[in-house]
Design a protein around this motif. Structure first.
Motif, short mmCIF file in Angstrom:
data_model
loop_
_atom_site.label_atom_id
_atom_site.label_comp_id
_atom_site.label_asym_id
_atom_site.label_seq_id
_atom_site.Cartn_x
_atom_site.Cartn_y
_atom_site.Cartn_z
N VAL A 72 0.84 -1.20 0.00
CA VAL A 72 0.00 0.00 0.00
C VAL A 72 0.88 1.25 0.00
CG1 VAL A 72 -1.72 1.28 1.33
CG2 VAL A 72 -1.98 -1.17 1.03
N ARG A 73 2.01 1.18 0.70
CA ARG A 73 2.92 2.33 0.70
C ARG A 73 3.41 2.64 -0.72
NH1 ARG A 73 7.07 4.78 4.72
NH2 ARG A 73 6.00 3.77 6.42
N LYS A 74 3.66 1.58 -1.49
CA LYS A 74 4.09 1.80 -2.90
C LYS A 74 2.96 2.45 -3.70
CE LYS A 74 7.41 -1.91 -2.93
NZ LYS A 74 7.24 -3.34 -2.64
N GLU A 75 1.73 1.98 -3.46
CA GLU A 75 0.56 2.60 -4.13
C GLU A 75 0.45 4.07 -3.78
OE1 GLU A 75 -2.63 1.45 -5.52
OE2 GLU A 75 -2.42 -0.73 -5.46
N VAL A 76 0.70 4.36 -2.51
CA VAL A 76 0.61 5.74 -2.02
C VAL A 76 1.69 6.60 -2.70
CG1 VAL A 76 1.05 7.14 0.06
CG2 VAL A 76 -0.53 5.18 0.17
N ASP A 77 2.90 6.04 -2.85
CA ASP A 77 3.97 6.80 -3.51
C ASP A 77 3.62 7.09 -4.97
OD1 ASP A 77 5.59 7.00 -1.29
OD2 ASP A 77 6.67 5.13 -1.71
N THR A 78 3.02 6.09 -5.64
CA THR A 78 2.60 6.29 -7.04
C THR A 78 1.53 7.37 -7.10
OG1 THR A 78 3.04 3.97 -7.41
CG2 THR A 78 1.73 5.08 -9.08
N LEU A 79 0.57 7.27 -6.20
CA LEU A 79 -0.50 8.27 -6.16
C LEU A 79 0.08 9.67 -5.95
CD1 LEU A 79 -3.58 9.00 -5.80
CD2 LEU A 79 -3.17 8.72 -3.35
N ASN A 80 1.03 9.77 -5.03
CA ASN A 80 1.64 11.08 -4.73
C ASN A 80 2.33 11.64 -5.96
OD1 ASN A 80 2.44 13.24 -3.05
ND2 ASN A 80 4.44 12.28 -2.75
N ALA A 81 3.04 10.76 -6.69
CA ALA A 81 3.76 11.20 -7.89
C ALA A 81 2.80 11.68 -8.98
CB ALA A 81 4.62 10.05 -8.41
N HIS A 82 1.57 11.12 -8.98
CA HIS A 82 0.63 11.46 -10.06
C HIS A 82 -0.44 12.46 -9.66
CE1 HIS A 82 2.45 7.74 -11.63
NE2 HIS A 82 2.33 8.38 -12.78
N SER A 83 -0.42 12.93 -8.41
CA SER A 83 -1.46 13.88 -7.97
C SER A 83 -0.98 15.30 -8.24
CB SER A 83 -1.76 13.70 -6.48
OG SER A 83 -2.23 12.41 -6.24
N ALA A 84 -1.78 16.04 -8.97
CA ALA A 84 -1.37 17.40 -9.35
C ALA A 84 -1.46 18.37 -8.18
CB ALA A 84 -2.24 17.88 -10.51
N THR A 85 -2.36 18.11 -7.25
CA THR A 85 -2.56 19.05 -6.14
C THR A 85 -2.68 18.29 -4.81
OG1 THR A 85 -4.96 18.87 -6.31
CG2 THR A 85 -3.91 20.62 -7.62
N ALA A 86 -2.57 19.04 -3.71
CA ALA A 86 -2.76 18.45 -2.38
C ALA A 86 -4.18 17.91 -2.25
CB ALA A 86 -2.48 19.49 -1.30
N ASP A 87 -5.13 18.63 -2.84
CA ASP A 87 -6.52 18.21 -2.77
C ASP A 87 -6.72 16.85 -3.46
OD1 ASP A 87 -9.24 19.10 -1.95
OD2 ASP A 87 -9.64 18.82 -4.08
N ALA A 88 -6.10 16.71 -4.65
CA ALA A 88 -6.20 15.44 -5.38
C ALA A 88 -5.52 14.32 -4.59
CB ALA A 88 -5.56 15.58 -6.76
N LEU A 89 -4.40 14.65 -3.96
CA LEU A 89 -3.69 13.65 -3.15
C LEU A 89 -4.57 13.19 -1.99
CD1 LEU A 89 -1.15 12.05 -2.35
CD2 LEU A 89 -0.33 14.11 -1.16
N MET A 90 -5.22 14.13 -1.32
CA MET A 90 -6.08 13.76 -0.18
C MET A 90 -7.24 12.88 -0.64
SD MET A 90 -6.16 16.99 2.42
CE MET A 90 -6.11 18.38 1.31
N GLU A 91 -7.84 13.26 -1.76
CA GLU A 91 -8.97 12.47 -2.27
C GLU A 91 -8.50 11.05 -2.62
OE1 GLU A 91 -10.85 14.09 -5.78
OE2 GLU A 91 -12.71 13.06 -5.27
N GLY A 92 -7.36 10.97 -3.30
CA GLY A 92 -6.82 9.66 -3.70
C GLY A 92 -6.42 8.82 -2.50
N LEU A 93 -5.85 9.44 -1.48
CA LEU A 93 -5.43 8.69 -0.29
C LEU A 93 -6.63 8.05 0.41
CD1 LEU A 93 -2.71 11.01 1.29
CD2 LEU A 93 -2.37 8.69 0.41
#
Ligand code: SME
Length: 162
Positions: A13-34
């Motif tokens: 899951v940590r790897k998924e989170v790192d991928t998500l972080n790399a692909h999230s354009a904004t903090a808002d998108a990162l929070m939603e994805g997390l």
């Protein structure tokens, strides 16, 4: 062994989170994805959401942001209320193994048995928090805590750059 399985899952899951972080354009998108990644991949994480400090509110309060799980009546929480208020006002992670034994607890769902709340910091100040409820007692191990703190730190770093 349960612990080993949990640790391996958390690494994935940590790897998924790192991928998500790399692909999230904004903090808002990162929070939603997390909220989605944690809710979908960590089976004990039955409700996952962010509460963010309301800017310029007096007295300050936490407002519900992105979340996954059942609707909650707690869309605005004062810093003196709940496990959420305790985490935000102390700036410390709060883990509650059995919510029925903690009189600070504000009930969201009768199914919730345990909870973790991790503050999000920007330049040393609490700006919000990541809150997770589980239908299982003592769901949050040390490894879970590290994963959730890692996610909260990524959001803080992202907000710092905003
Ligand atoms: N249980 C929290 C309230 C928020 S819900 O869990 C979504 C608390 O005690 O602060």
């Amino acid at each position: 062994m349960l612990t080993t399985t949990n640790a391996r899952k958390i690494d994935d899951v940590r790897k998924e989170v790192d991928t998500l972080n790399a692909h999230s354009a904004t903090a808002d998108a990162l929070m939603e994805g997390l909220t989605a990644v944690l809710n979908q991949h960590m089976l004990k994480y039955n409700w996952v959401g962010f509460y963010m400090l309301e800017e310029d509110a007096d007295p300050p309060a936490l407002l519900l942001g992105h979340y996954q799980g059942a609707m909650t009546p707690h869309t605005r929480i004062s810093l003196h209320q709940g496990i959420c208020g305790a985490a935000a006002s102390s700036g410390k992670t709060v883990v509650v193994d059995d919510v029925s034994r903690d009189n600070r607890y504000l009930a969201c769902s009768v199914e919730t048995k345990s909870e973790i709340v991790v503050p999000v910091f920007v330049r040393g100040k609490v700006v919000g928090e990541l809150d997770i409820d589980s239908h299982f007692l003592a769901a949050f191990t040390t490894e879970d805590r590290e994963l959730v703190e890692y996610c909260a730190q990524l959001v803080g770093k992202r907000l710092e750059k905003a």
